[in-house]
Motif scaffolding. Structure first.
Motif, PDB file in Angstrom:
ATOM      1  N   SER A 207       0.840  -1.195   0.000  1.00  0.00           N
ATOM      2  CA  SER A 207       0.000   0.000   0.000  1.00  0.00           C
ATOM      3  C   SER A 207       0.875   1.245   0.000  1.00  0.00           C
ATOM      4  N   ALA A 208       0.306   2.323  -0.497  1.00  0.00           N
ATOM      5  CA  ALA A 208       1.048   3.584  -0.561  1.00  0.00           C
ATOM      6  C   ALA A 208       1.274   4.171   0.823  1.00  0.00           C
ATOM      7  N   VAL A 209       0.359   3.903   1.737  1.00  0.00           N
ATOM      8  CA  VAL A 209       0.473   4.399   3.116  1.00  0.00           C
ATOM      9  C   VAL A 209       0.166   3.243   4.054  1.00  0.00           C
ATOM     10  N   PRO A 239       5.381   4.007  -1.146  1.00  0.00           N
ATOM     11  CA  PRO A 239       4.646   5.227  -1.536  1.00  0.00           C
ATOM     12  C   PRO A 239       4.355   5.324  -3.027  1.00  0.00           C
ATOM     13  N   GLY A 244      -2.518   3.133  -5.219  1.00  0.00           N
ATOM     14  CA  GLY A 244      -2.640   3.191  -3.771  1.00  0.00           C
ATOM     15  C   GLY A 244      -2.543   1.856  -3.074  1.00  0.00           C
ATOM     16  N   ILE A 245      -2.853   0.745  -3.776  1.00  0.00           N
ATOM     17  CA  ILE A 245      -2.794  -0.571  -3.138  1.00  0.00           C
ATOM     18  C   ILE A 245      -2.588  -1.653  -4.199  1.00  0.00           C
ATOM     19  N   SER A 257      -5.831   0.104  -9.282  1.00  0.00           N
ATOM     20  CA  SER A 257      -6.294   1.020 -10.311  1.00  0.00           C
ATOM     21  C   SER A 257      -7.046   0.330 -11.436  1.00  0.00           C
ATOM     22  N   GLY A 266     -11.653  -1.077  -1.710  1.00  0.00           N
ATOM     23  CA  GLY A 266     -11.343   0.299  -1.343  1.00  0.00           C
ATOM     24  C   GLY A 266     -12.556   1.042  -0.813  1.00  0.00           C
TER      25      GLY A 266
END
Length: 271
Positions: A207-209, A239, A244-245, A257, A266
């Motif tokens: 994951s991005a975060v 990141p 995002g995942i 995406s 999500g």
């Protein structure tokens, strides 16, 4: 493994489960004994071929195994090996591969009994990530010129007191006897076996975060519903991950995406 070997391994795993269901059997000691037999068969190719020779009767091969190993390992270990050589194997190496897998399963069973199996799963994953990011460490552990005792000492310094005893044993065994595999491949196989002990699939989530505990639980529930199996999440943070995942389950990659399913996940995470 294919054909006869796959069936022989399945039968051996059932016998191992029956053995380790008994609290009188020390699963950790059994793992050591099976690993020792694996190492012997790797060295003695001729013996391995004799024990898997389809021209010989199963009873004759089992009798030979009992004579060879009966005084060297415990009764349960000798009986397990004898049962395995009664079976038919597609290739002689498959017997050694199966014994190694049983040794690893026995160690994971010991961890399950001790209540540390979740820790072992996580530590195997994290150690794999450390290897990926630390090229010097990977080089030291795979250097063919370095002695096995030196590699083992390095692992003890790295893992001793910081990881579960089973994790250390499994990694030491893998580094000491890679048997033609990369460390990454070996760690991945161990992770899958660990997840299987709880009838769960492993999902590698990038994951991005960082995800919160609530997000992890929701994502795990969504993936479990999608795949019809309990899911163990190995979480990594990058990141730059697209969308995002990113989720990988076995050979299947779900990118946030482009996959409708992860978009649904999500939405659930955001709710």
């Amino acid at each position: 493994m294919n054909g006869a070997s796959r069936e022989a391994l399945a039968a051996a795993r059932e016998r191992l489960d029956a053995l380790t269901d008994s609290t009188s059997v020390d699963a950790g000691s059994l793992a050591d004994e099976l690993a020792a037999v694996t190492a012997l068969l790797d060295r003695e190719v001729g013996l391995r071929r004799v024990l898997t020779d389809p021209a010989q009767s199963g009873e004759a091969k089992a009798g030979l195994a009992q004579r060879l190993f009966g005084s060297q390992v415990s009764g349960p270990a000798a009986d397990l090996v004898s049962g395995m050589v009664r079976s038919r194997w597609s290739q002689s190496r498959d017997l050694a591969d199966a014994l190694e897998e049983l040794a690893n399963i026995a160690d994971l069973t010991a961890a399950q009994r001790a209540g540390t199996l979740d820790d072992v799963e996580d530590e195997l994953f994290r150690f794999g990530r450390i290897l990926t990011s630390n090229t010097e460490l990977r080089a030291a552990l795979t250097d063919r010129k370095a002695s096995v005792p030196a590699k083992v000492e390095l692992l003890h310094r790295l893992l001793g007191g910081r990881a579960a005893a089973t994790t250390e044993r499994l990694v030491v065994r893998l580094v000491s006897a890679p048997r033609g595999r990369s460390l990454e491949t070996g760690l991945d196989s161990l992770s899958k076996l660990a997840a299987e002990r709880r009838d769960r699939l492993v999902a590698v989530v990038t994951s991005a975060v960082p995800l919160s505990d609530a997000q992890k639980q929701r994502l795990g529930a969504v993936l479990a519903k999608l795949y019809g199996r309990r899911m163990h999440l190995n979480i990594d943070v990058d990141p730059e991950v697209l969308g995002g995942i990113r989720v990988q389950v076995g050979d299947e990659v779900i990118n946030g995406s482009i996959a409708d399913r992860i978009e649904d996940a999500g939405r659930r995470l955001a709710s």
